[in-house]
Design a protein around this motif. Structure first.
Motif, PDB file in Angstrom:
ATOM      1  N   LEU A 302       0.980  -1.315  -0.094  1.00 41.19           N
ATOM      2  CA  LEU A 302       0.650   0.538  -0.388  1.00 41.19           C
ATOM      3  C   LEU A 302       1.257   1.191   0.050  1.00 41.19           C
ATOM      4  O   LEU A 302       0.671   1.962  -0.618  1.00 41.19           O
ATOM      5  N   ASP A 303       2.105   0.970   0.714  1.00 44.11           N
ATOM      6  CA  ASP A 303       2.822   2.440   0.917  1.00 44.11           C
ATOM      7  C   ASP A 303       2.407   4.058   1.625  1.00 44.11           C
ATOM      8  O   ASP A 303       2.197   5.232   1.268  1.00 44.11           O
ATOM      9  N   LEU A 304       1.257   3.116   2.575  1.00 49.95           N
ATOM     10  CA  LEU A 304       1.082   4.371   4.000  1.00 49.95           C
ATOM     11  C   LEU A 304       2.264   5.014   4.557  1.00 49.95           C
ATOM     12  O   LEU A 304       3.057   4.377   4.586  1.00 49.95           O
ATOM     13  N   GLY A 305       2.154   6.236   4.485  1.00 49.85           N
ATOM     14  CA  GLY A 305       3.020   7.121   4.750  1.00 49.85           C
ATOM     15  C   GLY A 305       2.126   7.340   6.131  1.00 49.85           C
ATOM     16  O   GLY A 305       1.435   7.657   6.000  1.00 49.85           O
ATOM     17  N   GLN A 306       3.548   8.220   6.956  1.00 42.77           N
ATOM     18  CA  GLN A 306       2.380   8.766   8.549  1.00 42.77           C
ATOM     19  C   GLN A 306       1.478  10.070   7.966  1.00 42.77           C
ATOM     20  O   GLN A 306       0.862  10.195   9.237  1.00 42.77           O
ATOM     21  N   ASP A 307       1.953  10.702   6.284  1.00 41.90           N
ATOM     22  CA  ASP A 307       0.829  11.780   5.992  1.00 41.90           C
ATOM     23  C   ASP A 307      -0.354  11.310   5.352  1.00 41.90           C
ATOM     24  O   ASP A 307      -1.378  12.396   5.506  1.00 41.90           O
ATOM     25  N   ARG A 308       0.038   9.953   5.522  1.00 39.82           N
ATOM     26  CA  ARG A 308      -1.599   9.652   4.662  1.00 39.82           C
ATOM     27  C   ARG A 308      -2.267   8.158   4.849  1.00 39.82           C
ATOM     28  O   ARG A 308      -3.403   7.331   5.004  1.00 39.82           O
ATOM     29  N   MET A 309      -2.497   8.279   6.695  1.00 36.52           N
ATOM     30  CA  MET A 309      -2.703   6.479   7.362  1.00 36.52           C
ATOM     31  C   MET A 309      -3.952   7.017   7.929  1.00 36.52           C
ATOM     32  O   MET A 309      -4.819   5.634   7.664  1.00 36.52           O
ATOM     33  N   HIS A 310      -4.824   8.180   7.565  1.00 32.64           N
ATOM     34  CA  HIS A 310      -6.038   8.153   7.111  1.00 32.64           C
ATOM     35  C   HIS A 310      -6.494   7.920   5.922  1.00 32.64           C
ATOM     36  O   HIS A 310      -7.985   7.750   5.522  1.00 32.64           O
ATOM     37  N   ARG A 311      -5.904   7.304   4.657  1.00 41.15           N
ATOM     38  CA  ARG A 311      -5.620   7.150   3.468  1.00 41.15           C
ATOM     39  C   ARG A 311      -6.271   5.567   3.402  1.00 41.15           C
ATOM     40  O   ARG A 311      -6.136   4.927   1.927  1.00 41.15           O
ATOM     41  N   MET A 312      -6.450   4.822   4.380  1.00 43.71           N
ATOM     42  CA  MET A 312      -6.247   3.343   4.134  1.00 43.71           C
ATOM     43  C   MET A 312      -7.574   3.774   3.563  1.00 43.71           C
ATOM     44  O   MET A 312      -7.542   2.107   2.480  1.00 43.71           O
ATOM     45  N   HIS A 313      -8.473   3.381   3.245  1.00 47.16           N
ATOM     46  CA  HIS A 313      -9.647   2.917   2.861  1.00 47.16           C
ATOM     47  C   HIS A 313      -9.864   2.977   0.965  1.00 47.16           C
ATOM     48  O   HIS A 313      -9.418   1.963  -0.100  1.00 47.16           O
ATOM     49  N   GLU A 314      -9.188   4.730   0.716  1.00 42.87           N
ATOM     50  CA  GLU A 314      -9.004   4.939  -0.391  1.00 42.87           C
ATOM     51  C   GLU A 314      -7.556   4.195  -1.208  1.00 42.87           C
ATOM     52  O   GLU A 314      -7.351   3.545  -1.841  1.00 42.87           O
ATOM     53  N   TYR A 315      -6.356   3.828  -0.024  1.00 43.41           N
ATOM     54  CA  TYR A 315      -5.888   2.782  -1.153  1.00 43.41           C
ATOM     55  C   TYR A 315      -5.675   1.519  -1.336  1.00 43.41           C
ATOM     56  O   TYR A 315      -5.273   1.047  -1.972  1.00 43.41           O
ATOM     57  N   ASP A 316      -6.626   1.148  -0.107  1.00 49.21           N
ATOM     58  CA  ASP A 316      -6.628  -0.849  -0.458  1.00 49.21           C
ATOM     59  C   ASP A 316      -7.612   0.014  -1.681  1.00 49.21           C
ATOM     60  O   ASP A 316      -7.829  -1.078  -2.533  1.00 49.21           O
ATOM     61  N   ALA A 317      -8.816   0.702  -2.038  1.00 52.70           N
ATOM     62  CA  ALA A 317      -9.364   0.430  -3.224  1.00 52.70           C
ATOM     63  C   ALA A 317      -9.155   0.337  -4.607  1.00 52.70           C
ATOM     64  O   ALA A 317      -8.815  -0.115  -5.320  1.00 52.70           O
ATOM     65  N   LYS A 318      -8.157   1.109  -4.554  1.00 59.23           N
ATOM     66  CA  LYS A 318      -6.810   1.317  -5.540  1.00 59.23           C
ATOM     67  C   LYS A 318      -6.227   0.356  -5.213  1.00 59.23           C
ATOM     68  O   LYS A 318      -6.067  -0.774  -6.959  1.00 59.23           O
ATOM     69  N   HIS A 319      -5.908  -0.255  -4.292  1.00 64.58           N
ATOM     70  CA  HIS A 319      -4.629  -1.694  -4.617  1.00 64.58           C
ATOM     71  C   HIS A 319      -5.965  -2.492  -5.566  1.00 64.58           C
ATOM     72  O   HIS A 319      -5.207  -3.950  -5.867  1.00 64.58           O
ATOM     73  N   ARG A 320      -6.918  -2.761  -5.493  1.00 63.76           N
ATOM     74  CA  ARG A 320      -7.814  -3.815  -5.415  1.00 63.76           C
ATOM     75  C   ARG A 320      -8.312  -4.077  -6.780  1.00 63.76           C
ATOM     76  O   ARG A 320      -8.285  -4.837  -7.936  1.00 63.76           O
ATOM     77  N   ARG A 321      -8.351  -2.673  -6.738  1.00 59.56           N
ATOM     78  CA  ARG A 321      -8.721  -2.472  -8.492  1.00 59.56           C
ATOM     79  C   ARG A 321      -7.931  -2.864  -9.037  1.00 59.56           C
ATOM     80  O   ARG A 321      -8.110  -3.217 -10.731  1.00 59.56           O
ATOM     81  N   PHE A 322      -6.033  -2.878  -8.622  1.00 59.31           N
ATOM     82  CA  PHE A 322      -5.445  -3.469  -9.714  1.00 59.31           C
ATOM     83  C   PHE A 322      -5.298  -4.706  -9.635  1.00 59.31           C
ATOM     84  O   PHE A 322      -5.016  -5.909 -11.068  1.00 59.31           O
ATOM     85  N   LEU A 323      -5.444  -5.713  -8.610  1.00 58.72           N
ATOM     86  CA  LEU A 323      -5.614  -7.557  -8.124  1.00 58.72           C
ATOM     87  C   LEU A 323      -6.488  -7.576  -9.099  1.00 58.72           C
ATOM     88  O   LEU A 323      -6.065  -8.669  -9.803  1.00 58.72           O
ATOM     89  N   ALA A 324      -7.705  -6.804  -8.923  1.00 55.16           N
ATOM     90  CA  ALA A 324      -8.792  -7.352  -9.660  1.00 55.16           C
ATOM     91  C   ALA A 324      -8.379  -7.461 -11.425  1.00 55.16           C
ATOM     92  O   ALA A 324      -9.252  -8.397 -11.729  1.00 55.16           O
ATOM     93  N   GLN A 325      -7.117  -7.184 -11.625  1.00 57.54           N
ATOM     94  CA  GLN A 325      -7.058  -7.221 -13.009  1.00 57.54           C
ATOM     95  C   GLN A 325      -6.129  -8.902 -13.848  1.00 57.54           C
ATOM     96  O   GLN A 325      -5.786  -8.597 -15.001  1.00 57.54           O
ATOM     97  N   LEU A 326      -6.055  -8.717 -12.731  1.00 63.24           N
ATOM     98  CA  LEU A 326      -5.079 -10.277 -12.683  1.00 63.24           C
ATOM     99  C   LEU A 326      -5.602 -11.181 -12.617  1.00 63.24           C
ATOM    100  O   LEU A 326      -6.873 -11.787 -12.588  1.00 63.24           O
ATOM    101  N   PRO A 327      -5.631 -12.652 -13.552  1.00 65.86           N
ATOM    102  CA  PRO A 327      -6.338 -13.903 -13.451  1.00 65.86           C
ATOM    103  C   PRO A 327      -6.330 -14.422 -11.547  1.00 65.86           C
ATOM    104  O   PRO A 327      -5.239 -14.029 -11.153  1.00 65.86           O
ATOM    105  N   GLU A 328      -7.198 -15.097 -11.742  1.00 64.30           N
ATOM    106  CA  GLU A 328      -7.648 -15.157  -9.799  1.00 64.30           C
ATOM    107  C   GLU A 328      -6.290 -15.898  -9.416  1.00 64.30           C
ATOM    108  O   GLU A 328      -5.377 -15.722  -7.817  1.00 64.30           O
ATOM    109  N   GLU A 329      -5.422 -16.758  -9.481  1.00 57.93           N
ATOM    110  CA  GLU A 329      -4.503 -17.607  -9.382  1.00 57.93           C
ATOM    111  C   GLU A 329      -2.853 -17.093  -8.977  1.00 57.93           C
ATOM    112  O   GLU A 329      -1.940 -16.858  -8.212  1.00 57.93           O
ATOM    113  N   VAL A 330      -2.887 -15.494 -10.204  1.00 50.86           N
ATOM    114  CA  VAL A 330      -1.955 -14.673  -9.659  1.00 50.86           C
ATOM    115  C   VAL A 330      -2.238 -13.955  -8.897  1.00 50.86           C
ATOM    116  O   VAL A 330      -1.944 -13.781  -8.211  1.00 50.86           O
ATOM    117  N   ARG A 331      -3.772 -13.677  -8.860  1.00 54.40           N
ATOM    118  CA  ARG A 331      -3.922 -12.741  -8.283  1.00 54.40           C
ATOM    119  C   ARG A 331      -3.645 -12.329  -6.352  1.00 54.40           C
ATOM    120  O   ARG A 331      -2.983 -12.413  -5.368  1.00 54.40           O
TER     121      ARG A 331
END
Length: 349
Positions: A302-331
Motif C-alpha cells: 500500500l505504501d501508506l505513510g505517516q502523512d496518509r495513514m488516514h487514507r487506508m480505504h482509498e489506498y485499499d480500493a486502488k490496490h484492489r482495482r489493480f489485483l482485480a485485473q490479474l487472473p485469479e491464481e496470479v491474484r
C-alpha cells in the motif's frame, strides 16, 4: 544462511496457548512458530469468508502518532490480511539518540495476528546523518530475532508528490547504492536471510549500479519498491517490462512490490503521470503479461505513510482495482502467497 537456519540460530522461541509472544530476556526474540500460526488462522478465516486478503509488505508511520486501534479496525473492515508497518525515526527523535524504534513489538503485543515485525525505515535522517549507528541498531534487532523483515531503505528518492508541492528540495535523497551503506545492507541480508526493501528511482544512470550489487550479492533478498513508477520518463529509456523480465531471469533474489499511483496520478515536478503500468484505468497489456509470466516475483503493498495513514480505504480500493485485473491464481500469488514465502521460505499451508 537460509531463513530457517537464521531463526534457529538467533531466535529463542516459546509457545503458549497458540499465541505469539516474546521470550523474556534482553533480546526478546520472536516466537516465530506461534506468530505463523496466528497469521495463518487469520488468512484462512478471510479466505473461507470469500474475501481476498492481501499482505501489505510496505507501509510506514510515525510511531508516536499512530492510532493502532484505528489501523487494526480498518484492516478488519477492508479484509487486509497482514501489514508490515515500519516505524520511521523522525528528526527530533533521531537527534535524541533513537536508532531503533520497537513499534513492531508494541503492535504484536496488541494485535499479534495482524502485524509483521519489521525494522525501521531507512529514510532521512537515518541513512544521511548517522548511517553506521542506524545500521548497527537494525543489525542488532535482526540478530536478536526481533524482526522478520528489514525496512525500506531510501538510496535514491525524489520528494513525494505531496512533498514536492510543499518544498521541492524536501527528501531529495541520493546515497550511492554501492557505497558503504549499500554494501553493508546487502551483506546483512545475505548473512541473516532477511529481505529488505529499497526505494531506488528508475533512471538509466542508476540501473548499472543496482545490477552490479545484485550480481555481487546473489544471496541478498531485495524488494525493489514501486514497480514501473518513473518520475521522469526521459531519464529512463532502458526501463520496460522486457528489462524487468531480464532482471527476474538473472537475479532470483529480486522481487518487486506493487505500490504505485493510479492512472491519473501526476508527479508535480515533471508534470508526468508517473505510474507507467496504467493505460487509463486498465493495466497495460505488457505489464500484465509480465506479472502473469512471473507471478511469484511481485508483492502487494500500500505504501501508506505517516502523512496518509488516514487514507487506508482509498489506498485499499486502488490496490484492489489493480489485483482485480490479474487472473485469479496470479491474484492470490501477488496478494499474499508471495509475501508468506518471502518471510518464511515456504509455501503457505
Amino acid at each position: 544462511m537460509n531463513r530457517r537456519r537464521f531463526i534457529t540460530t538467533f531466535g529463542a522461541f516459546t509457545v503458549a496457548a497458540g499465541l505469539p509472544r516474546f521470550a523474556m530476556g534482553q533480546a526478546a526474540s520472536l516466537d516465530v512458530p506461534s506468530l505463523k500460526a496466528g497469521y495463518a488462522l487469520r488468512l484462512k478465516k478471510l479466505l473461507a469468508a470469500g474475501a481476498l486478503p492481501y499482505i501489505d509488505i510496505e507501509s510506514s508511520c510515525n510511531s508516536t502518532k499512530i492510532d493502532v486501534q484505528a489501523v487494526a479496525k480498518a484492516m478488519d473492515e477492508l479484509n487486509i490480511g497482514l501489514m508490515a508497518l515500519s516505524a520511521d525515526i523522525g528528526k527530533n527523535r533521531f537527534a535524541d539518540g533513537v536508532r531503533y524504534d520497537d513499534l513492531s513489538q508494541r503492535l504484536l503485543a496488541s494485535f499479534p495476528d495482524r502485524f509483521i515485525p519489521i525494522g525501521n525505515g531507512g529514510q532521512p535522517p537515518a541513512l544521511t546523518d548517522a548511517p553506521g549507528e542506524f545500521l548497527d541498531a537494525q543489525e542488532q534487532a535482526a540478530r536478536d530475532g526481533k524482526i522478520l523483515l528489514l525496512g525500506e531503505y531510501e538510496f535514491r528518492h525524489y520528494p513525494s508528490p505531496r512533498q514536492a508541492k510543499r518544498e521541492p528540495e524536501e527528501r531529495d535523497v541520493d546515497i550511492p547504492l554501492d557505497g558503504l551503506e549499500g554494501h553493508r545492507l546487502f551483506r546483512l541480508s545475505e548473512a541473516t536471510g532477511l529481505p529488505f526493501q529499497i526505494h531506488y528511482e528508475i533512471e538509466d544512470v542508476l540501473l548499472p549500479t543496482l545490477e552490479k550489487m545484485l550480481a555481487q550479492y546473489p544471496g541478498a533478498r531485495v524488494v525493489w519498491c514501486h514497480l514501473a513508477q518513473v518520475r521522469y520518463l526521459e531519464r529512463a529509456s532502458r526501463y520496460s517490462p522486457t528489462y524487468v523480465e531480464g532482471l527476474i531471469q538473472r537475479f532470483p533474489g529480486l522481487c518487486f512490490d506493487t505500490a504505485f499511483g493510479d492512472g491519473a496520478s501526476v508527479y508535480p515536478p515533471s508534470g508526468q503521470k508517473h505510474a507507467r503500468i496504467w493505460n487509463g484505468e486498465a493495466l497495460k497489456k505488457e505489464w500484465r503479461d509480465l506479472i502473469v509470466a512471473h507471478p511469484r516475483r511481485f508483492l502487494s503493498a500500500l505504501d501508506l505513510g505517516q502523512d496518509r495513514m488516514h487514507r487506508m480505504h482509498e489506498y485499499d480500493a486502488k490496490h484492489r482495482r489493480f489485483l482485480a485485473q490479474l487472473p485469479e491464481e496470479v491474484r492470490h500469488q501477488v496478494a499474499w502467497r508471495n509475501a508468506w514465502r518471502l518471510m518464511f521460505g515456504e509455501e503457505f499451508g
